[in-house]
Each structure stands twice: as C-alpha cells, then as structure tokens.
Scaffold this motif. Structure first.
Motif, PDB file in Angstrom:
ATOM      1  N   ALA A 246       0.828  -1.211   0.000  1.00  0.00           N
ATOM      2  CA  ALA A 246       0.000   0.000   0.000  1.00  0.00           C
ATOM      3  C   ALA A 246       0.862   1.259   0.000  1.00  0.00           C
ATOM      4  O   ALA A 246       0.603   2.206  -0.765  1.00  0.00           O
ATOM      5  N   ILE A 247       1.908   1.274   0.813  1.00  0.00           N
ATOM      6  CA  ILE A 247       2.752   2.467   0.911  1.00  0.00           C
ATOM      7  C   ILE A 247       3.616   2.627  -0.337  1.00  0.00           C
ATOM      8  O   ILE A 247       3.785   3.738  -0.852  1.00  0.00           O
ATOM      9  N   SER A 248       4.171   1.527  -0.862  1.00  0.00           N
ATOM     10  CA  SER A 248       5.046   1.627  -2.038  1.00  0.00           C
ATOM     11  C   SER A 248       4.274   2.088  -3.270  1.00  0.00           C
ATOM     12  O   SER A 248       4.776   2.913  -4.048  1.00  0.00           O
ATOM     13  N   THR A 249       3.065   1.587  -3.467  1.00  0.00           N
ATOM     14  CA  THR A 249       2.270   2.039  -4.617  1.00  0.00           C
ATOM     15  C   THR A 249       1.814   3.490  -4.428  1.00  0.00           C
ATOM     16  O   THR A 249       1.665   4.224  -5.411  1.00  0.00           O
ATOM     17  N   MET A 250       1.637   3.901  -3.169  1.00  0.00           N
ATOM     18  CA  MET A 250       1.319   5.304  -2.906  1.00  0.00           C
ATOM     19  C   MET A 250       2.508   6.191  -3.268  1.00  0.00           C
ATOM     20  O   MET A 250       2.347   7.252  -3.891  1.00  0.00           O
ATOM     21  N   LEU A 251       3.715   5.763  -2.909  1.00  0.00           N
ATOM     22  CA  LEU A 251       4.924   6.517  -3.270  1.00  0.00           C
ATOM     23  C   LEU A 251       5.076   6.592  -4.789  1.00  0.00           C
ATOM     24  O   LEU A 251       5.407   7.647  -5.341  1.00  0.00           O
ATOM     25  N   PHE A 252       4.832   5.475  -5.457  1.00  0.00           N
ATOM     26  CA  PHE A 252       4.917   5.430  -6.917  1.00  0.00           C
ATOM     27  C   PHE A 252       3.917   6.404  -7.545  1.00  0.00           C
ATOM     28  O   PHE A 252       4.252   7.124  -8.505  1.00  0.00           O
ATOM     29  N   SER A 253       2.705   6.456  -7.013  1.00  0.00           N
ATOM     30  CA  SER A 253       1.675   7.354  -7.552  1.00  0.00           C
ATOM     31  C   SER A 253       2.054   8.812  -7.353  1.00  0.00           C
ATOM     32  O   SER A 253       1.839   9.645  -8.249  1.00  0.00           O
ATOM     33  N   VAL A 254       2.637   9.137  -6.194  1.00  0.00           N
ATOM     34  CA  VAL A 254       3.054  10.525  -5.945  1.00  0.00           C
ATOM     35  C   VAL A 254       4.123  10.947  -6.947  1.00  0.00           C
ATOM     36  O   VAL A 254       4.075  12.057  -7.503  1.00  0.00           O
ATOM     37  N   LEU A 255       5.094  10.071  -7.193  1.00  0.00           N
ATOM     38  CA  LEU A 255       6.144  10.390  -8.166  1.00  0.00           C
ATOM     39  C   LEU A 255       5.564  10.592  -9.556  1.00  0.00           C
ATOM     40  O   LEU A 255       5.979  11.504 -10.293  1.00  0.00           O
ATOM     41  N   GLN A 256       4.599   9.752  -9.938  1.00  0.00           N
ATOM     42  CA  GLN A 256       3.965   9.901 -11.241  1.00  0.00           C
ATOM     43  C   GLN A 256       3.202  11.228 -11.334  1.00  0.00           C
ATOM     44  O   GLN A 256       3.252  11.917 -12.354  1.00  0.00           O
ATOM     45  N   ILE A 257       2.503  11.587 -10.262  1.00  0.00           N
ATOM     46  CA  ILE A 257       1.742  12.840 -10.257  1.00  0.00           C
ATOM     47  C   ILE A 257       2.680  14.035 -10.401  1.00  0.00           C
ATOM     48  O   ILE A 257       2.377  14.993 -11.128  1.00  0.00           O
ATOM     49  N   LEU A 258       3.834  13.973  -9.736  1.00  0.00           N
ATOM     50  CA  LEU A 258       4.768  15.103  -9.764  1.00  0.00           C
ATOM     51  C   LEU A 258       5.288  15.359 -11.177  1.00  0.00           C
ATOM     52  O   LEU A 258       5.209  16.489 -11.689  1.00  0.00           O
ATOM     53  N   TRP A 259       5.814  14.307 -11.847  1.00  0.00           N
ATOM     54  CA  TRP A 259       6.399  14.563 -13.164  1.00  0.00           C
ATOM     55  C   TRP A 259       5.329  14.765 -14.224  1.00  0.00           C
ATOM     56  O   TRP A 259       5.495  15.580 -15.148  1.00  0.00           O
ATOM     57  N   GLN A 260       4.194  14.063 -14.109  1.00  0.00           N
ATOM     58  CA  GLN A 260       3.132  14.255 -15.087  1.00  0.00           C
ATOM     59  C   GLN A 260       2.464  15.619 -14.928  1.00  0.00           C
ATOM     60  O   GLN A 260       1.997  16.208 -15.903  1.00  0.00           O
ATOM     61  N   GLY A 261       2.418  16.119 -13.686  1.00  0.00           N
ATOM     62  CA  GLY A 261       1.884  17.458 -13.471  1.00  0.00           C
ATOM     63  C   GLY A 261       2.728  18.518 -14.153  1.00  0.00           C
ATOM     64  O   GLY A 261       2.212  19.446 -14.785  1.00  0.00           O
ATOM     65  N   VAL A 262       4.048  18.374 -14.037  1.00  0.00           N
ATOM     66  CA  VAL A 262       4.957  19.296 -14.735  1.00  0.00           C
ATOM     67  C   VAL A 262       4.797  19.174 -16.241  1.00  0.00           C
ATOM     68  O   VAL A 262       4.754  20.175 -16.976  1.00  0.00           O
ATOM     69  N   PHE A 263       4.692  17.938 -16.723  1.00  0.00           N
ATOM     70  CA  PHE A 263       4.542  17.684 -18.161  1.00  0.00           C
ATOM     71  C   PHE A 263       3.241  18.281 -18.695  1.00  0.00           C
ATOM     72  O   PHE A 263       3.222  18.888 -19.776  1.00  0.00           O
ATOM     73  N   LEU A 264       2.151  18.127 -17.932  1.00  0.00           N
ATOM     74  CA  LEU A 264       0.873  18.681 -18.361  1.00  0.00           C
ATOM     75  C   LEU A 264       0.913  20.204 -18.358  1.00  0.00           C
ATOM     76  O   LEU A 264       0.389  20.853 -19.276  1.00  0.00           O
ATOM     77  N   THR A 265       1.537  20.793 -17.337  1.00  0.00           N
ATOM     78  CA  THR A 265       1.673  22.250 -17.281  1.00  0.00           C
ATOM     79  C   THR A 265       2.432  22.765 -18.492  1.00  0.00           C
ATOM     80  O   THR A 265       2.074  23.795 -19.093  1.00  0.00           O
ATOM     81  N   TRP A 266       3.464  22.049 -18.861  1.00  0.00           N
ATOM     82  CA  TRP A 266       4.246  22.399 -20.047  1.00  0.00           C
ATOM     83  C   TRP A 266       3.362  22.409 -21.290  1.00  0.00           C
ATOM     84  O   TRP A 266       3.382  23.360 -22.086  1.00  0.00           O
ATOM     85  N   HIS A 267       2.549  21.373 -21.461  1.00  0.00           N
ATOM     86  CA  HIS A 267       1.713  21.292 -22.660  1.00  0.00           C
ATOM     87  C   HIS A 267       0.576  22.309 -22.632  1.00  0.00           C
ATOM     88  O   HIS A 267       0.165  22.800 -23.693  1.00  0.00           O
ATOM     89  N   LEU A 268       0.068  22.641 -21.469  1.00  0.00           N
ATOM     90  CA  LEU A 268      -0.945  23.699 -21.390  1.00  0.00           C
ATOM     91  C   LEU A 268      -0.347  25.045 -21.787  1.00  0.00           C
ATOM     92  O   LEU A 268      -1.011  25.871 -22.421  1.00  0.00           O
ATOM     93  N   TYR A 269       0.890  25.259 -21.407  1.00  0.00           N
ATOM     94  CA  TYR A 269       1.592  26.462 -21.868  1.00  0.00           C
ATOM     95  C   TYR A 269       1.687  26.479 -23.393  1.00  0.00           C
ATOM     96  O   TYR A 269       1.436  27.505 -24.041  1.00  0.00           O
ATOM     97  N   CYS A 270       2.064  25.322 -23.957  1.00  0.00           N
ATOM     98  CA  CYS A 270       2.174  25.231 -25.417  1.00  0.00           C
ATOM     99  C   CYS A 270       0.834  25.483 -26.095  1.00  0.00           C
ATOM    100  O   CYS A 270       0.774  26.118 -27.155  1.00  0.00           O
ATOM    101  N   VAL A 271      -0.251  25.000 -25.487  1.00  0.00           N
ATOM    102  CA  VAL A 271      -1.589  25.223 -26.044  1.00  0.00           C
ATOM    103  C   VAL A 271      -1.934  26.707 -26.011  1.00  0.00           C
ATOM    104  O   VAL A 271      -2.435  27.279 -26.994  1.00  0.00           O
ATOM    105  N   CYS A 272      -1.666  27.353 -24.891  1.00  0.00           N
ATOM    106  CA  CYS A 272      -2.044  28.770 -24.733  1.00  0.00           C
ATOM    107  C   CYS A 272      -1.313  29.673 -25.712  1.00  0.00           C
ATOM    108  O   CYS A 272      -1.861  30.695 -26.149  1.00  0.00           O
ATOM    109  N   PHE A 273      -0.088  29.305 -26.071  1.00  0.00           N
ATOM    110  CA  PHE A 273       0.695  30.145 -26.972  1.00  0.00           C
ATOM    111  C   PHE A 273       0.871  29.511 -28.349  1.00  0.00           C
ATOM    112  O   PHE A 273       1.662  29.998 -29.157  1.00  0.00           O
ATOM    113  N   ASN A 274       0.128  28.409 -28.600  1.00  0.00           N
ATOM    114  CA  ASN A 274       0.102  27.762 -29.910  1.00  0.00           C
ATOM    115  C   ASN A 274       1.510  27.488 -30.431  1.00  0.00           C
ATOM    116  O   ASN A 274       1.903  27.908 -31.522  1.00  0.00           O
TER     117      ASN A 274
END
Length: 336
Positions: A246-274
């Motif tokens: 339970a704890i290890s999969t929770m740690l794995f999910s947090v790491l995924q959220i962190l890098w995917q959140g940055v990645f999504l923010t990057w692409h939203l920036y790209c969308v806003c400025f085409n």
C-alpha cells in the motif's frame, strides 16, 4: 514471397512478445525495489521515503539503459505503461479496495477503464500522417534535415508539417514522438493526448486518496494486527507485505503525479501560446541565447531585421501561429 511475408510477420510477433516480457520484468523489478523503501525505512519521514523511491526509479532506468546498450535487450514503453496500470489496479483490488466507499470504488474503476481505452486509442490513432503524394504536390522542401516546410507557406493543408525520425513519416502539426504511447503526437491526436494526461493524473490522484484512507484505517488497527501476528506467526509476513504494498504504490503514484503534473503544465503552456514541443525547445534556446543563436530549423520562426546604418542583419524569434490564448485554446478544442 508469401512464405517470406509470413516469416517476417512471425519474427515481428516474436520480437513484440519478447519486448513485452522484458517490460514485465522491469515492472516487477521497479515495484519490488520501491516496496523495499517502506520495509527498511518505515520510521523515516514520508519525504525521505519519496526521495529514496525516486532514486530507486533512477537506478531502474539506468539498468534499462545499460541493458539496451550492452545486452541489446529492449523493452516496450507502451507495454511498460500498460503493465504498471494493471499492477496499480491489481493492488487496488487486492488490498486498497476494502478501505474505500462504494462511490470511490466505482469512480476509480471507471477511471482505469477510461485510461485503458484511451491508451488503446492513442496507440492506433493517426497523428496526421501526410502521404508522399501530398508532399510532392505541395513541393515540400527539407529544412536542414530536421523538418519540412511547405514550398507554398500559405497552403493551409500542409502548414506546420514536420518529419518524425522515429516513425519515418511526415506529420501534420507534429508535437513530439511519445515513446510511452508508442506513437507520434500530431494534429489529429493532440487533444486525445492532453485528455489522456489528465486521465492519468486524476486516476493517480484517486488512487493516492484511496491508499491514504487504507493506511490510516490500517494504523487504527495496528494493535489488533500485531496481536494476530503474534498468535499466528505465518500471517505476520502477509500483514507486512500488505502494508508495504500500500505504501510503495502510494509513493509510486506521488512520483507519477509530480512529473506528469509538470509535463501537463508544459503542454498547457504550449496550447495557450500555440507552439509545439519541438518549437518550444527552439524558443527556449532563443530565450537563453538571445540574438546569438541562428534559427535554421524552421524558417517561419525567423524574423530578419536590418536597421538603417547597420552592416549586419539581426535574426529574432517570433511565433507566427500565436493568435492569442482564447483563439489558441479554441483551435485545440476544434481538433476533437
């Protein structure tokens, strides 16, 4: 000829099966390695455990790179993603599910189903491939070996066509080649790509909430579980395994959220400025290097200026596709 084609298909199928098996081994290795963190560092703060889990992932990635270079053993990135989804879902069904409400259970299972469907769709989707006939008819010319530019820049059908070296194809609205999804991301599937990123983030956030609920409830019953472990020693190992999972999969999910959140923010920036990922990297270089860089990759991003009295011309960066945030977002929504 028929036997040769059958042999090639069989060889490709065996190669795909082999890469899937290698991906399965790496998934098991990754999850097992992360499960060692809560086992040996259970008394450490969550931030320390998260940092150690990130280091474990980096080591596994390094092993994967070493195996590719030295042993010529290749994994399948889409299979790795899909198998990790199955592992998280299996952990939820086997362990976490007992601690969540029926509503949360239905929500999480629905999110997993949507992700699997979206992953299958983007694997088989057409990102916007341009046929050789279209290229010839519009006189596309290569630009420094990196991309292609239409001979007629006013041609609406073939503007912003780029060449993907991984797919060896010209892609309309090419953003990047995504190894995790095994496909190019272009004009036809960019909206699906953004939606899938959001799907991954929401599903991982839901799993994080569910796993936190499970850990909190299990802590309340820790005393009872210890008594059970002392009374039935053969159950003690299973109890520890469940908690570590339970704890290890929770740690794995947090790491995924962190890098995917940055990645999504990057692409939203790209969308806003085409601006596309490849072009965004070009702009980043321009912002760092100022006027010292010569943009040869995509000529339409070059703004040549010559001031009176100056013996040289200045080349500056401009984005001819930026029409304002609202219009840029509307263009993305129109690609659905």
């Amino acid at each position: 000829m028929v036997q040769l084609n059958d042999h090639m298909k069989l060889s490709a199928s065996l190669q795909l099966i082999g890469r899937c098996i290698v991906s399965f081994i790496f998934v098991v290795l990754t999850q097992f390695a992360i499960s060692l963190v809560p086992r040996f560092f259970s008394g450490s703060p969550f931030f320390i455990q998260l940092t150690l889990s990130a280091l474990v992932l980096l080591v596994v990635v390094g092993i994967g790179g070493w195996s590719r270079r030295i042993l010529r053993v290749y994994a399948s990135a889409p299979a790795f993603v899909f198998l990790n989804i199955l592992f998280i879902w299996g952990s939820y069904v086997a362990v976490i599910r007992r601690a969540v409400s029926n509503l949360m259970d239905a929500l999480f299972n629905g999110q997993i189903a949507v992700i699997v469907i979206g992953l299958c769709r983007i694997l088989s989707s057409d990102p916007g491939r341009v046929t050789h006939e279209s290229l010839c008819s519009d006189r596309l010319v290569e630009s420094s070996g990196f991309g292609v530019e239409p001979g007629n820049k006013n041609s609406p059908s073939l503007r912003r066509v780029r060449y993907c070296k991984s797919c060896k194809a010209h892609i309309k609205g090419f953003d990047h080649h995504c190894p995790a999804f095994g496909n190019c991301i272009g004009q036809n599937n960019y909206f699906l790509f953004i939606a899938l990123l959001l799907g991954f983030l929401t599903a991982e956030a839901s799993y994080l909430v569910c796993s936190v609920q499970f850990v909190r409830k299990s802590q309340k019953f820790d005393r009872n579980w210890l008594e059970v472990g002392h009374a039935f020693p053969f159950l003690a190992a299973e109890i520890n395994l469940v908690g570590n999972l339970a704890i290890s999969t929770m740690l794995f999910s947090v790491l995924q959220i962190l890098w995917q959140g940055v990645f999504l923010t990057w692409h939203l920036y790209c969308v806003c400025f085409n601006i596309k990922t490849d072009e965004w990297l070009l702009e980043l270089i321009a912002l760092i290097m100022f006027s010292q860089i010569n943009w040869k990759k995509y000529p339409e991003f070059q703004l040549v200026q010559s001031e009176p009295g100056e013996s040289f011309t200045r080349v500056e960066f401009r984005n001819p596709y930026d029409k304002g945030v609202l219009q840029n977002v509307k263009e993305l929504l129109a690609l659905r």
